[in-house]
Design an enzyme around this catalytic site. Structure first.
Site, PDB file in Angstrom:
ATOM      1  N   ALA A 317      -4.768  -3.680  12.337  1.00 16.78           N
ATOM      2  CA  ALA A 317      -3.401  -3.949  11.880  1.00 16.78           C
ATOM      3  C   ALA A 317      -3.404  -4.363  10.417  1.00 16.78           C
ATOM      4  O   ALA A 317      -2.548  -3.936   9.624  1.00 16.78           O
ATOM      5  CB  ALA A 317      -2.766  -5.034  12.740  1.00 16.78           C
ATOM      6  N   TYR A 318      -4.376  -5.173  10.043  1.00 21.09           N
ATOM      7  CA  TYR A 318      -4.461  -5.625   8.656  1.00 21.09           C
ATOM      8  C   TYR A 318      -4.681  -4.449   7.711  1.00 21.09           C
ATOM      9  O   TYR A 318      -4.097  -4.395   6.619  1.00 21.09           O
ATOM     10  CB  TYR A 318      -5.594  -6.643   8.492  1.00 21.09           C
ATOM     11  CG  TYR A 318      -5.714  -7.161   7.077  1.00 21.09           C
ATOM     12  CD1 TYR A 318      -4.957  -8.251   6.658  1.00 21.09           C
ATOM     13  CD2 TYR A 318      -6.555  -6.546   6.155  1.00 21.09           C
ATOM     14  CE1 TYR A 318      -5.045  -8.723   5.357  1.00 21.09           C
ATOM     15  CE2 TYR A 318      -6.650  -7.015   4.848  1.00 21.09           C
ATOM     16  CZ  TYR A 318      -5.889  -8.095   4.455  1.00 21.09           C
ATOM     17  OH  TYR A 318      -5.971  -8.542   3.161  1.00 21.09           O
ATOM     18  N   ARG A 319      -5.496  -3.509   8.139  1.00 25.02           N
ATOM     19  CA  ARG A 319      -5.830  -2.381   7.272  1.00 25.02           C
ATOM     20  C   ARG A 319      -4.817  -1.238   7.347  1.00 25.02           C
ATOM     21  O   ARG A 319      -4.958  -0.246   6.624  1.00 25.02           O
ATOM     22  CB  ARG A 319      -7.228  -1.876   7.628  1.00 25.02           C
ATOM     23  CG  ARG A 319      -8.318  -2.880   7.263  1.00 25.02           C
ATOM     24  CD  ARG A 319      -9.707  -2.319   7.432  1.00 25.02           C
ATOM     25  NE  ARG A 319     -10.718  -3.203   6.851  1.00 25.02           N
ATOM     26  CZ  ARG A 319     -12.001  -2.933   6.811  1.00 25.02           C
ATOM     27  NH1 ARG A 319     -12.460  -1.793   7.328  1.00 25.02           N
ATOM     28  NH2 ARG A 319     -12.844  -3.776   6.265  1.00 25.02           N
TER      29      ARG A 319
END
Length: 415
Positions: A317-319
């Site tokens: 999700a962060y990436r």
């Protein structure tokens, strides 16, 4: 301040006629939280053997005045070592039963300076031929490099713990990491898994044992975190003693052999201290129904070369550039934060506010403002919040509250 000055101080006051008590200053030791108890607390178990004249309850608050010098900000004066004994003398319910050094001159003392809260501090007491103390020399570490220099010699010192160190008896001092009484988490030799007696268990294995002994499912995440950390510390010490103390008693063929063994012990303690808090946090996340890989990521990279302790909800999700940045969270876990909080500022570029879980017992208002300006949100277990200045407490987040926020983000994500 050149590091050479600390090295010279350690050499001068690290001789055979000195005994040290090393601790981190809490908000109740300094003037950080406005406590009327201003002045450093020292454990009675350490004080009474070297100041036996104040170990008494037939009079109220027996004391002794001694000469002290504080470095590196020069300060020499007479201070009062007092045993506050009202709990045993008259007020058994609400009284005090503690020893403190007082009369440092209030805000004029570098030791009582709120900015010294959290600082690693050496109290070196000079002993006469009978083993009684007659003066003290104090060093208040000014930055992380000084603290590392001290801990390289004696091992890590955590908030609320203290180490007693006899410079002329390092073998004995090595296995006196604190004067705390053993808790029910102390493992006797027959209670230690056989495999651990040949190969020291990993940090995760020791934490898992602490969780088993202190399941405490009825307690809040904050209470569980604090109690389990204490339990895990006792488990670690008991295993260490079972493995290492027989070797110490056997003696060493050379000084180099002892130094090599001591370094092994100290490095293991540092590794335990550095990883313990995040391992406990991970265990509690899972107990609170947060799934690793789905609701949080532990020890995964945010950007190349950057590895925050925890990312929420996941590394993927962060990436994902399409994933809303305001729905991302990161949490760093640092036992102390006085100097180390700045390390987290560049750990996750997409996340504006960095959350920092700490066990430090207080912080100055000025440093807290600096953290706020840098968009660092302190996460502090509820039992420790009272150790912070009253003006700061409303802006601290409990561990339970942080978990609730992360859980809410997960519900919104799947809603």
């Amino acid at each position: 301040m050149p590091l050479a000055e600390l090295t010279e101080w350690l050499s001068e006051f690290g001789g055979p006629s000195f005994i040290w008590c090393v601790k981190r200053l809490s908000g109740n030791d300094t003037l950080a939280n406005g406590s009327h108890q201003a002045g450093p607390y020292l454990p009675k178990e350490f004080v009474f053997p070297i100041f036996p004249e104040i170990d008494r309850t037939d009079i109220k608050n027996p004391d002794r005045w001694i000469d002290i010098s504080v470095q590196p900000c020069p300060d020499s004066r007479k201070v009062r070592l007092v045993y506050y004994n009202s709990k045993r003398h008259e007020n058994k319910r609400n009284g005090r039963n503690e020893t403190r050094l007082t009369n440092f001159g209030g805000s004029n003392s570098s030791l009582l300076d709120p900015e010294s809260t959290g600082a690693l501090t050496i109290f070196a007491f000079h002993l006469d031929e009978s083993g009684r103390a007659f003066e003290a020399h104090i060093w208040v570490c000014q930055h992380e490099t000084e603290e590392e220099t001290v801990e390289d010699r004696i091992g890590p010192v955590e908030p609320s713990k203290w180490i007693v160190w006899s410079p002329d008896q390092p073998q004995k001092s090595l296995f006196q990491p604190s004067l705390a009484r053993r808790s029910s988490c102390w493992l006797e030799l027959n209670e230690i898994p056989h495999a651990w007696l040949s190969t020291f268990p990993t940090g995760a294995e020791v934490v898992e044992k602490a969780v088993t002994l202190r399941s405490d499912s009825h307690l809040t995440p904050d209470q569980r975190l604090v109690k389990r950390r204490e339990c895990e510390f006792e488990i670690f010490r008991s295993i260490e003693q079972a493995l290492e103390l027989p070797l110490i008693k056997e003696g060493f063929g050379s000084l180099d052999d002892f130094i090599l063994r001591a370094q092994t012990v100290l490095q293991r303690r540092k590794a335990r201290s550095g990883n313990s808090l995040e391992l406990h946090a991970r265990a509690i996340f899972i107990e609170e129904q947060l799934q690793e890989g789905n609701h949080f990521a532990h020890g995964r990279q945010s950007e190349p070369g950057k590895r925050p302790d925890f990312l929420f909800p996941s590394q993927s999700a962060y990436r994902d550039p399409t994933y809303p940045a305001d729905k991302l969270r990161m949490l760093a876990a640092k036992t102390t934060c006085r100097d180390r909080w700045r390390q987290i500022l560049r750990e996750a570029d997409r996340i504006d506010t960095k959350h920092l879980l700490t066990l430090q017992e207080g912080i100055s208002e000025a440093q807290f403002k600096e953290m706020v300006d840098a968009k660092v949100q302190l996460v502090v277990p509820a039992p420790l919040i009272e150790k912070f200045p009253k003006s700061v407490r409303p802006y601290l987040q409990t561990f339970e509250s942080f978990i609730a926020d992360v859980r809410l983000l997960a519900l919104e994500r799947h809603g």
